[in-house]
Each structure stands twice: as C-alpha cells, then as structure tokens.
Design an enzyme around this catalytic site. Structure first.
Site: not given
Ligand code: NAD
Ligand code: DAU
Length: 352
Positions: A88, A134, A136, A162, A223, A290
C-alpha cells in the site's frame, strides 16, 4: 534446469513495479520473471500489455499476506531472487486506513522473507532478497541537509511507519538467519502509469478536466523527484551489483517546492493543450493540510552514484514533458483507472 535463475517481482502491475518488470523481462531474456500482484485498485495489467507475451514473463495473481499461498508459490518455483515492491503506497490512504498498511506492508513482507528463508536457508549463496523502500522512513528534513544511508529512522505517517517496520524486518532476517538482502530507499517517483491519486498524475488529470488543483497547506512542502525509469535502472544495478546487507539511497538530485512544481506543470499542460498560458494556474486551490505532513525530503544519492555508477538519465524538465505526453496520449488508460472506485475515493478525499 536446476540452476536456472527465476526472479519474483512483487507488485509488478503497479506504477514502479511495471517499469521494473518491463526492464527485467526485456534485458534478461534468459531469466524467468514472475510478476506476483493482487491487482488491488493500484494494480493494472494494462501497464504491461507490451511485454505480456514474452516467453520469460509469467503473471501470478495473489496476495502477499496469504501465508499458505506464498509458501506454496516459493516451494513450487524456488525463486533465486525476489524484488519486493508490493505495498500500500499512498500516504493519504494510510491516514484513513492504517491497518491495511500494517497487513500488506509489514505482514506481507515478513511472509515473503519467511518463504524465501524456507526455500534457501543453508544454501543462500547467489540468492538475493531486494526490498524496495522509501525515503519517507527517515522522516522530515528542515531547510538544509540530506538523507543519507545512516540517517536515523523517524517515520511520521502510518505509511512510512509500516515501510520502516518492513525495512527493519528485512535487516533482522539478514542478521538473524543470514538472509542475503539489499534495501533501497528512494525519493518521489513520477512518470508513465503513475496512479492519479498522487500529486503529479492527479493534477494532470484535473487540468485536463478543468477541475480544481488541491494544494495542501501553503504548498511550501519540498519533494525530490525522480523519473520512474531511472528508479528501475537503479534497482537493476543494485539488485545485480549492490553489496549484500547494504542500503542504497536513490534520488533525483531534484528538489521542488510543491507550489513551484504545480506552476511548472500548469505551464507545460497549457502549452501541450494549446490553452492560453495562465489558464491552468487559475485552477490552483489551497486546501486543508495533510495531517503530519513531512516538510521536506531530499536524498543524498552519492553512495549508489559512486559505487554503482548510477545517475538519473533525464532532467526533470525532460521527464515531466515525457510524462505529460504519455498521459495525453493514453487517455483510455486514464479514463479506465479514474472510473468506478476512483470516483468514490476522490469524493471522500476532496469533497467536503
Ligand atoms: P503502487 O501503489 O502503484 O503499486 C503497488 C502494487 O502492489 C499494485 O500493483 C498492487 O496491486 C500491489 N499490491 C498491493 N497490495 C498487495 C498485496 N497484498 N499482495 C500483492 N500485491 C499487492 O505503488 P508504487 O508507487 O509503484 O510503489 C511500489 C513500491 O515502491 C512500494 O513498496 C513503495 O513503498 C515504494 N516506493 C514508491 C515511491 C513512489 O514515489 N511511488 C518512492 C519510493 C518507494
Ligand atoms: O518520497 C517517496 C514517497 O513519495 C513514496 O514512498 C510514496 O509511495 C509516494 O506516494 C510519495 O509520497 P508523497 O506523500 O510525497 O507523494 P504525494 O504525491 O501523495 O504528495 C506529494 C506532495 O504533494 C506532498 O507534499 C503532498 C502534496 N499533495 C499531494 C496530493 C495528492 C498536495 O498538495 N495535494 C494533493 O492532492
């Protein structure tokens, strides 16, 4: 063939996972790549249509929290490597529903570690468990400084708590059972296939539809943005060449205050959509902040840069343009993922 390499990628139908799957399936045709994904709201097999018929690609629908299923899967396929992305991943959802983050991100990770250990304990040579985490987990920075691999963990949201917990379990399995692992902690990704609940794709979708752009608080949160393909490249390098039991920070050397990023995005979108410059900026709406909002993230990526010779391949301006182009030419993808359950999510998050 007994020694054939078989890699399990979890969460491969999600945003980052799909780019990692594509890279591994394409670059390593001699390796069988299994994509395990529960196909939650964030998982979408459309992300992988271009490679789904490759002979070394296999999709398995399943849940990492299902212990019996996971153990059976590992016993059957004896994966020599795991790249674990399933999670998640959205902070705002974690504030509304922390328990599902505990279940998937912590219990799910421990299930995978146990299953991997169950197959290979006593024979860990040439095996690797790669955990995608991450920045975070490090909490929030002030005006200056960068997160390094030795920065103390200080998570502030249920999501980051988490992920921090899952990182600790990975390390603990390394120390206690000798399980071979690498962890990487990456900054904010953006790019094609990004689910439109996160800032950049949400705002692209709203601009297309002339909907308000909900900027949290005063918009002065920072960010460090990285193009998703550059994250996939870093994962490939660290999976193959990273040192055992090490952590690698991955980041874009690219800090933006949210409001500045949103203004740039508005300008790019106006140009691409042929609208008068300034049209999209008028959609900016400051909304309630937030809770527990981390002020600033910024990664020191010098370790992966020096040890593995990694650096981002695109500038932010290039990456943002590629991203906008992708969304504008994939309107069907966007329409599909923003129908049904997405509408309910959007209403509950943004309509008071
Ligand atoms: P995402 O939410 O787009 O994708 C998550 C995927 O995991 C989905 O395909 C979902 O179906 C699958 N999934 C969720 N619960 C599951 C379960 N119980 N069993 C099997 N599959 C399940 O996430 P993302 O943004 O691609 O992030 C991927 C990974 O990278 C995560 O671990 C996240 O913490 C990490 N990460 C994300 C970012 C970012 O900016 N998006 C940055 C740093 C690290
Ligand atoms: O830093 C890595 C992380 O980046 C990943 O681990 C997470 O999975 C990924 O979701 C992301 O987290 P953030 O919380 O930084 O991303 P998000 O896109 O949700 O938000 C980016 C910034 O924008 C944050 O400061 C909150 C702000 N925001 C976000 C949304 C969705 C807004 O101001 N308005 C919004 O509607």
């Amino acid at each position: 063939m007994e020694n054939k390499k078989t890699i399990l990628i979890t969460g491969g139908a999600g945003f980052i996972g799909s780019h990692v799957v594509r890279r591994f399936v394409t670059n390593y045709p001699e390796v069988d790549i299994y994509n395990l994904d529960a196909l939650t709201y964030a998982g979408n097999l459309e992300n992988l249509r271009d490679i789904e018929n490759r002979p070394n690609y296999f999709f398995v629908k399943g849940d990492i929290t299902d212990t019996v299923f996971i153990n059976k899967l590992f016993q059957e396929h004896k994966f020599t490597g795991v790249i674990h992305l399933a999670a998640e991943s959205h902070v705002d959802r974690s504030i509304k529903d922390p328990i599902s983050f505990v279940t998937t991100n912590i219990v799910g990770t421990v299930n995978l570690l146990n299953a991997f250990k169950g197959v290979w304990e006593g024979n860990f040579k040439d095996k690797r468990f790669y955990h995608v985490s991450t920045d975070e987990v490090y909490g929030s920075l002030g005006e200056s400084g960068l997160f390094t691999e030795t920065t103390s963990y200080d998570p502030n949201s249920p999501y980051s708590a988490s992920k921090a917990s899952s990182d600790h379990f990975v390390r603990a399995y390394g120390e206690t059972y000798g399980l071979p692992y690498v962890i990487s902690n990456c900054s904010n990704n953006y790019g094609p296939n990004h689910f439109p609940e996160k800032l950049i794709p949400l705002f692209i979708n709203n601009i297309i539809n002339y909907k308000p752009l909900p900027v949290y608080g005063d918009g002065n949160y920072t960010r460090d943005w990285l193009y998703v393909v550059d994250h996939a490249i870093a994962i490939d390098l660290a999976f193959h060449k990273g040192k055992n039991h090490e952590t690698y920070n991955i980041g874009g050397f690219n800090e933006w205050k949210n409001i500045d990023l949103v203004r740039l995005l508005c300008k790019v979108m106006d140009e691409k959509l042929g609208r008068a410059i300034g049209t999209s900026e008028k959609l900016i709406t400051y909304v309630k902040d937030r809770p527990g909002h981390d002020v600033r993230y910024a990664i020191d990526a010098s370790k992966i840069s020096k040890e593995l010779n990694w650096k981002p391949t695109v500038t932010f301006e290039e990456g943002l343009e590629k991203t906008v182009d992708w969304f504008l030419s994939n309107t069907e993808w966007l329409a599909n993922v923003t129908s049904g359950a997405y509408r309910e999510y959007y209403t509950s998050m943004y309509t008071k």
